[in-house]
Design an enzyme around this catalytic site. Structure first.
Site, PDB file in Angstrom:
ATOM      1  NE  ARG A  50     -13.563  24.462  -2.086  1.00 30.89           N
ATOM      2  CZ  ARG A  50     -13.291  23.531  -1.212  1.00 30.89           C
ATOM      3  NH1 ARG A  50     -12.305  22.712  -1.420  1.00 30.89           N
ATOM      4  NH2 ARG A  50     -14.010  23.408  -0.133  1.00 30.89           N
ATOM      5  CE  LYS A  74      -3.783  24.888  16.335  1.00 35.73           C
ATOM      6  NZ  LYS A  74      -5.208  25.331  16.380  1.00 35.73           N
ATOM      7  CG  HIS A 120      -3.013  32.611  17.388  1.00 35.60           C
ATOM      8  ND1 HIS A 120      -3.582  31.378  17.292  1.00 35.60           N
ATOM      9  CD2 HIS A 120      -3.841  33.332  18.185  1.00 35.60           C
ATOM     10  CE1 HIS A 120      -4.699  31.354  18.009  1.00 35.60           C
ATOM     11  NE2 HIS A 120      -4.880  32.526  18.563  1.00 35.60           N
ATOM     12  CE  LYS A 139      -4.034  34.570  22.168  1.00 35.08           C
ATOM     13  NZ  LYS A 139      -5.153  35.271  21.592  1.00 35.08           N
ATOM     14  CD  GLU A 155     -11.627  28.891  22.138  1.00 33.72           C
ATOM     15  OE1 GLU A 155     -11.641  29.714  21.216  1.00 33.72           O
ATOM     16  OE2 GLU A 155     -11.429  27.686  21.966  1.00 33.72           O
ATOM     17  CG  ASP A 164      -8.355  23.455  17.962  1.00 30.42           C
ATOM     18  OD1 ASP A 164      -7.807  23.829  16.904  1.00 30.42           O
ATOM     19  OD2 ASP A 164      -9.197  24.151  18.571  1.00 30.42           O
ATOM     20  CG  HIS A 200      -2.927  27.742  21.027  1.00 37.25           C
ATOM     21  ND1 HIS A 200      -2.051  28.113  20.035  1.00 37.25           N
ATOM     22  CD2 HIS A 200      -4.155  27.722  20.439  1.00 37.25           C
ATOM     23  CE1 HIS A 200      -2.726  28.284  18.904  1.00 37.25           C
ATOM     24  NE2 HIS A 200      -3.996  28.048  19.125  1.00 37.25           N
ATOM     25  CE  LYS A 235     -13.019  25.238  19.706  1.00 38.39           C
ATOM     26  NZ  LYS A 235     -12.482  26.598  19.664  1.00 38.39           N
TER      27      LYS A 235
HETATM   28  C1  BG6 Z   1      -7.112  28.339  17.299  1.00 35.28           C
HETATM   29  C2  BG6 Z   1      -8.007  27.141  17.456  1.00 35.28           C
HETATM   30  O1  BG6 Z   1      -5.783  27.936  17.119  1.00 35.28           O
HETATM   31  O2  BG6 Z   1      -7.191  29.153  18.453  1.00 35.28           O
HETATM   32  C3  BG6 Z   1      -9.437  27.580  17.712  1.00 35.28           C
HETATM   33  O3  BG6 Z   1      -7.952  26.358  16.289  1.00 35.28           O
HETATM   34  C4  BG6 Z   1      -9.504  28.538  18.872  1.00 35.28           C
HETATM   35  O4  BG6 Z   1     -10.267  26.457  17.955  1.00 35.28           O
HETATM   36  C5  BG6 Z   1      -8.492  29.677  18.711  1.00 35.28           C
HETATM   37  O5  BG6 Z   1     -10.811  29.082  18.940  1.00 35.28           O
HETATM   38  C6  BG6 Z   1      -8.411  30.518  19.962  1.00 35.28           C
HETATM   39  O6  BG6 Z   1      -7.600  31.617  19.715  1.00 35.28           O
HETATM   40  P1  BG6 Z   1      -7.816  32.967  20.531  1.00 35.28           P
HETATM   41  O7  BG6 Z   1      -6.708  33.847  20.076  1.00 35.28           O
HETATM   42  O8  BG6 Z   1      -9.167  33.482  20.136  1.00 35.28           O
HETATM   43  O9  BG6 Z   1      -7.732  32.597  21.967  1.00 35.28           O
END
Ligand code: BG6
Length: 494
Positions: A50, A153, A183, A187, A221, A240, A245, A345
């Site tokens: 947008r 997700k 995702h 990996k 992270e 999240d 994951h 995080k």
């Molecule tokens: C995402 C989350 O799905 O995965 C993020 O929304 C997170 O908060 C990320 O940072 C981590 O992915 P990766 O591949 O960097 O471990």
């Protein structure tokens, strides 16, 4: 490469093209596919967003983002090819007119007569329903021409909203058109787990409650919430990361071998694991789950703000940025083995690690090394940033006595000349080629919500306090309360 299959899409529409996900994950992955010449010739991208931009502004924005992310891997000639596939499409997600214009654009493909499209929802979950309905309203849901929709997700906010979202999707699209993405399944080190378990006769006989003491899955992270307060403050670490994951990692560690490496066979086994997880009663939430939030601290030598001081976060927010949880899988293979999952995080460093601890040997044979001090064996599967496998075993300590010590057998997954793959590269190519093996079926989502739902519901009512941990640390000692025995402790590193 030319489009081999008539089902290949030639339009790839990215909703939320200027957002974080698109910039940090999708663009670099698509760029790499371009570099590897894996994109069909006829494929064009439509960046739906947008910002009041024209093609030039979009191109400059994308170039800068890719340069920042790829550094020396950025090449002008590849970018020129890649950028030529893009058109910027100015539109509001809620504006039906924009979708009518989109129909026009899609009906005039640059080459040939193909009108197959992929619609990638790289947007906040709250916007999914509007886009799904609008696509359907203008007829872009029809299986004719094989349109596909990719949903990120978290799929829903809890079990009820996930069911509603699924009903909505099914009302407008067929299941074959729906790609629910996680995702982590893209990996390579996660896929390698299947190979490690099911291609090595050495491993499989030990992979059960008779030999394994417990399993730890950590996704740590060092980054904060990165301008995503709007989404993150409503989600938190449980929604999240853990519900999707980490639960996916758990299923791959714990599943039985599928009869074939096919989408449904694999998903059936994963669902069996999720269904076998012992439900957590309200009274047991405290013993099974721990949450905390980062306060200010030092990460990589730099002072960083606490979560509540991040732009856009409510000052009294109790959203968790760290979660640890314990689950039991009540089946023949795993009954009694705790699975400890942990993610956060602003932790000390970025590390994703699956750590399998074996039981102590049953007999004290080496007198000089008392049984209680013999460290147990570990198998460590490092997912990122190091992609490697490690096994910790005892050997005799050199010298006259009969003592033991631990040595690590280390195997790097990738050889030095082999380039790492981004998870999204694999998955985006699968979307383009129509392979759903690494995508999630709804019953996986639903069972996974069922597992975490009691924790969510309990925390929603406990809104007046949350523990804090200093940014740049490994979280809090309180998370140790989940352990079943005193000799269990978090494994932070290899
Ligand atoms: C995402 C989350 O799905 O995965 C993020 O929304 C997170 O908060 C990320 O940072 C981590 O992915 P990766 O591949 O960097 O471990």
């Amino acid at each position: 490469m030319s489009a081999k299959s008539p089902d290949y899409p030639c339009n790839f529409v990215i909703f939320g093209a200027t957002g974080n996900l698109s910039v940090l994950k999708l663009m670099p992955a698509l760029y790499h596919l371009e570099a590897a010449q894996r994109l069909p010739d006829a494929l064009t991208f439509i960046a739906f967003a947008r910002r009041e931009w024209g093609q030039d502004e979009w191109r400059a924005f994308m170039e800068q983002a890719l340069r920042d992310k790829l550094k020396e891997r950025f090449k002008d000639e590849i970018f020129a090819r890649f950028a030529a596939r893009f058109s910027y499409f100015l539109g509001e997600l809620h504006d039906l007119d924009a979708y009518h214009r989109l129909v026009d654009t899609l009906s005039k493909p640059k080459s040939g007569t193909c009108t197959n499209s992929v619609f990638y929802l790289a947007i906040k979950p709250a916007e999914f329903p509007a886009v799904i309905k609008n696509l359907s309203e203008v007829g872009l849901n029809r299986p004719r021409g094989m349109h596909r929709v990719v949903v990120e997700k978290p799929f829903g906010q809890d079990i009820e909203s996930a069911q509603l979202l699924n009903e909505l999707l099914h009302h407008h699209f067929n299941e074959e058109q729906i790609f629910r993405i996680d995702h982590y399944l893209g990996k390579e080190t996660v896929q390698n787990l299947l190979v490690f378990r099911f291609a090595n006769t050495l491993i499989e006989p030990l992979w059960n409650r008779n030999f394994i003491d417990h399993v730890q899955i950590t996704v740590a992270e060092d980054v904060g919430i990165e301008r995503r307060a709007d989404y993150y403050d409503k989600a938190g670490a449980l929604r999240d990361m853990l519900q999707n994951h980490l639960m996916q990692l758990l299923t791959v560690v714990a599943m039985e071998p599928p009869p074939a490496l096919e989408a449904d066979a694999l998903r059936d086994e994963k669902v069996k694991v999720l269904r076998s997880i012992r439900p957590i009663s309200r009274r047991a939430v405290h013993a099974h789950a721990f949450r905390a939030q980062y306060a200010g601290g030092i990460v990589d030598g730099e002072q960083v703000p606490g979560y509540q001081d991040e732009p856009g976060v409510e000052k009294d927010s109790v959203t968790e940025t760290f979660v640890a949880a314990k689950f039991y899988i009540d089946n023949w293979r795993w009954r009694g083995v705790p699975f400890y999952l942990r993610t956060g995080k602003r932790l000390e460093k970025q590390t994703s690690l699956i750590a399998i601890r074996f039981r102590h040997p049953p007999q004290q044979l080496f007198r000089e090394t008392p049984l209680q001090t013999i460290d147990p064996n570990w198998i460590l599967l490092s997912i990122q940033p190091s992609e490697s496998m490690h096994m910790e075993v005892h050997v005799k300590q050199p010298g006259l006595g009969m003592n033991t010590r631990i040595v690590q057998l280390n195997a790097s997954y990738r050889k030095t000349h082999e380039e790492p793959l981004e998870a999204y590269e694999t998955l985006l190519l699968d979307v383009i080629e129509g392979d759903r093996t690494l995508f999630i079926r709804f019953d996986e989502v639903e069972w996974s919500w069922r597992v975490v739902d009691p924790i969510l519901k309990y925390w929603e009512q406990e809104r007046d306090f949350i523990h804090t941990y200093p940014a740049g640390s490994w979280g809090l000692h309180e998370a140790n309360r989940l352990f079943d025995s005193e000799d269990q402790e978090w494994r932070n590193e290899l």
